[in-house]
Design a protein around this motif. Structure first.
Motif, PDB file in Angstrom:
ATOM      1  N   ASN A  75      48.135  38.184  40.685  1.00 53.08           N
ATOM      2  CA  ASN A  75      47.462  39.456  40.730  1.00 53.08           C
ATOM      3  C   ASN A  75      46.120  39.486  41.374  1.00 53.08           C
ATOM      4  OD1 ASN A  75      49.678  40.207  39.698  1.00 53.08           O
ATOM      5  ND2 ASN A  75      48.804  40.320  37.047  1.00 53.08           N
ATOM      6  N   ALA A  76      44.922  38.537  40.512  1.00 53.11           N
ATOM      7  CA  ALA A  76      43.762  38.460  41.432  1.00 53.11           C
ATOM      8  C   ALA A  76      43.748  38.300  42.541  1.00 53.11           C
ATOM      9  CB  ALA A  76      42.815  37.194  40.696  1.00 53.11           C
ATOM     10  N   ALA A  77      44.050  37.732  43.026  1.00 54.66           N
ATOM     11  CA  ALA A  77      44.296  36.960  44.746  1.00 54.66           C
ATOM     12  C   ALA A  77      44.827  38.372  46.132  1.00 54.66           C
ATOM     13  CB  ALA A  77      45.403  36.215  45.191  1.00 54.66           C
ATOM     14  N   ARG A  78      45.897  39.175  44.868  1.00 59.27           N
ATOM     15  CA  ARG A  78      45.908  40.379  45.616  1.00 59.27           C
ATOM     16  C   ARG A  78      45.022  41.497  46.178  1.00 59.27           C
ATOM     17  NH1 ARG A  78      51.212  40.121  42.336  1.00 59.27           N
ATOM     18  NH2 ARG A  78      52.915  39.225  43.089  1.00 59.27           N
ATOM     19  N   ILE A  79      44.560  41.539  44.547  1.00 60.17           N
ATOM     20  CA  ILE A  79      43.603  42.500  44.067  1.00 60.17           C
ATOM     21  C   ILE A  79      41.971  41.947  45.135  1.00 60.17           C
ATOM     22  CG2 ILE A  79      41.885  43.556  42.577  1.00 60.17           C
ATOM     23  CD1 ILE A  79      43.367  43.091  41.157  1.00 60.17           C
ATOM     24  N   GLN A  80      41.706  40.292  45.190  1.00 56.04           N
ATOM     25  CA  GLN A  80      40.386  40.172  45.984  1.00 56.04           C
ATOM     26  C   GLN A  80      41.236  40.636  47.561  1.00 56.04           C
ATOM     27  OE1 GLN A  80      40.294  37.007  48.207  1.00 56.04           O
ATOM     28  NE2 GLN A  80      38.172  37.447  48.260  1.00 56.04           N
ATOM     29  N   ALA A  81      42.495  40.131  47.842  1.00 52.23           N
ATOM     30  CA  ALA A  81      42.462  40.396  49.141  1.00 52.23           C
ATOM     31  C   ALA A  81      42.407  41.654  50.338  1.00 52.23           C
ATOM     32  CB  ALA A  81      44.135  40.313  49.808  1.00 52.23           C
ATOM     33  N   GLU A  82      42.285  42.482  49.026  1.00 56.30           N
ATOM     34  CA  GLU A  82      41.765  43.858  49.640  1.00 56.30           C
ATOM     35  C   GLU A  82      39.908  44.824  49.215  1.00 56.30           C
ATOM     36  OE1 GLU A  82      44.051  47.195  48.450  1.00 56.30           O
ATOM     37  OE2 GLU A  82      45.718  45.448  48.266  1.00 56.30           O
ATOM     38  N   VAL A 112      34.552  31.308  42.778  1.00 55.76           N
ATOM     39  CA  VAL A 112      34.208  31.265  41.681  1.00 55.76           C
ATOM     40  C   VAL A 112      35.401  32.839  40.537  1.00 55.76           C
ATOM     41  CG1 VAL A 112      32.524  33.725  40.491  1.00 55.76           C
ATOM     42  CG2 VAL A 112      31.713  32.088  42.632  1.00 55.76           C
ATOM     43  N   LEU A 113      36.193  33.084  41.639  1.00 51.63           N
ATOM     44  CA  LEU A 113      37.670  33.741  40.944  1.00 51.63           C
ATOM     45  C   LEU A 113      37.907  33.603  40.524  1.00 51.63           C
ATOM     46  CD1 LEU A 113      38.543  36.964  40.056  1.00 51.63           C
ATOM     47  CD2 LEU A 113      39.550  36.691  42.339  1.00 51.63           C
ATOM     48  N   ALA A 114      38.781  31.947  41.282  1.00 52.66           N
ATOM     49  CA  ALA A 114      39.795  30.985  40.817  1.00 52.66           C
ATOM     50  C   ALA A 114      39.150  30.790  39.393  1.00 52.66           C
ATOM     51  CB  ALA A 114      40.214  29.988  42.336  1.00 52.66           C
ATOM     52  N   ALA A 115      38.056  30.411  39.326  1.00 52.27           N
ATOM     53  CA  ALA A 115      37.607  29.324  38.195  1.00 52.27           C
ATOM     54  C   ALA A 115      37.634  30.365  36.645  1.00 52.27           C
ATOM     55  CB  ALA A 115      36.499  29.342  38.415  1.00 52.27           C
ATOM     56  N   ALA A 116      37.452  31.328  37.168  1.00 58.21           N
ATOM     57  CA  ALA A 116      37.328  32.401  36.032  1.00 58.21           C
ATOM     58  C   ALA A 116      38.608  32.386  35.615  1.00 58.21           C
ATOM     59  CB  ALA A 116      36.197  33.457  36.613  1.00 58.21           C
ATOM     60  N   GLU A 124      34.397  39.633  41.224  1.00 55.91           N
ATOM     61  CA  GLU A 124      34.680  39.367  40.978  1.00 55.91           C
ATOM     62  C   GLU A 124      35.242  40.112  39.216  1.00 55.91           C
ATOM     63  OE1 GLU A 124      31.698  37.986  43.914  1.00 55.91           O
ATOM     64  OE2 GLU A 124      31.641  38.925  42.328  1.00 55.91           O
ATOM     65  N   ALA A 125      34.279  40.083  38.238  1.00 51.37           N
ATOM     66  CA  ALA A 125      34.524  40.010  36.832  1.00 51.37           C
ATOM     67  C   ALA A 125      35.492  41.318  36.757  1.00 51.37           C
ATOM     68  CB  ALA A 125      32.973  40.733  36.355  1.00 51.37           C
ATOM     69  N   LYS A 126      35.030  42.250  37.897  1.00 54.24           N
ATOM     70  CA  LYS A 126      35.754  43.660  37.763  1.00 54.24           C
ATOM     71  C   LYS A 126      37.685  43.348  38.293  1.00 54.24           C
ATOM     72  CE  LYS A 126      32.796  47.072  38.662  1.00 54.24           C
ATOM     73  NZ  LYS A 126      31.779  47.738  39.668  1.00 54.24           N
TER      74      LYS A 126
END
Length: 218
Positions: A44-51, A58-62, A125-127
Motif C-alpha cells: 500500500n505504501a509503495a503504491r501511494i509513494q509512487a504517486e 524512511v518509509l520502508a523502515a517505518a 512519510e508519516a501521512k
C-alpha cells in the motif's frame, strides 16, 4: 525466523533493510499484525509513494517497525502502542548506527500512524504510513482482520436480537460488526493523501458490501 530471506524479498528494493529489521518487527502470535500485514502495508505504501513522493527508505523502515511493540486491542495501554513502538524503533535503528536525523522521521511516522494515538502526521512519510496502515483495516482484508481480532478477544459476531444496534449502544468489545460503525467506516474520511483517499473509497465500498452480505444471511 526461518523464512527471513523470502519475507525480506517482499520489501524489495529494501530487502537488505528488511532482513535487519524483520526479526524485531512483529509478534509471532498475532495473526492481525504479522508478516503478512507488514507486506500488505508495504505494498500500500509503495503504491501511494509512487504517486505522492517521499523518502522510500524512511518509509520502508517505518512500515517494518510500526508494529514492533505488540499491545492487545483490549489492553488499557492500547493508546500508548505507537509511542512504545516509536521508542523501540529508535533504539533498534540507533543500534544499527543510523543517524539521528534519519531515525527521527521514522519514529515520527510510527508515533502518528495509530488511530488510537490520535496524533496528526506532519511529514509526507508519516501521512503515507498512516494511509497505508488504514487501508489494511478496511476492505476484504479489514473485515477478515476485524473478525479475527473479535475471536481473539472472545467477542461475538453480532447481537442476535439487534445486529445493527438500533435500540442499544454500540459495543465493539462484545460484537464484531459493531466495530464497523465505531471505527472502520470512520477511517475513510481521515486519509491524508490523494492516492490514499482514492484507494480508501474503493475499499470502503467493499467493506459496506461485506456487511450487507452478512446481514442478508442472518
Amino acid at each position: 525466523m526461518t523464512r527471513l530471506p523470502e519475507l525480506a524479498a517482499a520489501f524489495a528494493p529494501h530487502d537488505e533493510l528488511a532482513r535487519k529489521l524483520l526479526p524485531h518487527a512483529f509478534a509471532e502470535d498475532d495473526g492481525s499484525h504479522d508478516a503478512s500485514h507488514l507486506i500488505r502495508v508495504w505494498k500500500n505504501a509503495a503504491r501511494i509513494q509512487a504517486e505522492e513522493g517521499g523518502d522510500a527508505h524512511v518509509l520502508a523502515a517505518a512500515v517494518l517497525l510500526h508494529d514492533c511493540v505488540s499491545v492487545e486491542k483490549n489492553s488499557p495501554q492500547r493508546a500508548e502502542a505507537s509511542r512504545l513502538a516509536a521508542e523501540k524503533a529508535w533504539q533498534i535503528l540507533d543500534a544499527l548506527a543510523w543517524r539521528t536525523a534519519d531515525i527521527s522521521p521514522v519514529a515520527h511516522a510510527i508515533l502518528t500512524h495509530s488511530f488510537s494515538a490520535n496524533l496528526p502526521p506532519e511529514t509526507l512519510e508519516a501521512k503515507i504510513l498512516q494511509d497505508a496502515d488504514r487501508l489494511d483495516a478496511i476492505g476484504m482484508v479489514g473485515a477478515a482482520r476485524c473478525f479475527y481480532i473479535a475471536g481473539r478477544m472472545g467477542s461475538g459476531l453480532y447481537d442476535p436480537l439487534d445486529p445493527l444496534a438500533e435500540d442499544r449502544p454500540l459495543d465493539d468489545k462484545a460484537f464484531a460488526i459493531d466495530h464497523f460503525e465505531t471505527k472502520l467506516f470512520r477511517l475513510a474520511d481521515g486519509f491524508q493523501t490523494a492516492a490514499g483517499r482514492r484507494h480508501a473509497k474503493e475499499r470502503q465500498a467493499r467493506l459496506r458490501s461485506i456487511l450487507a452480505m452478512l446481514l442478508d444471511e442472518i
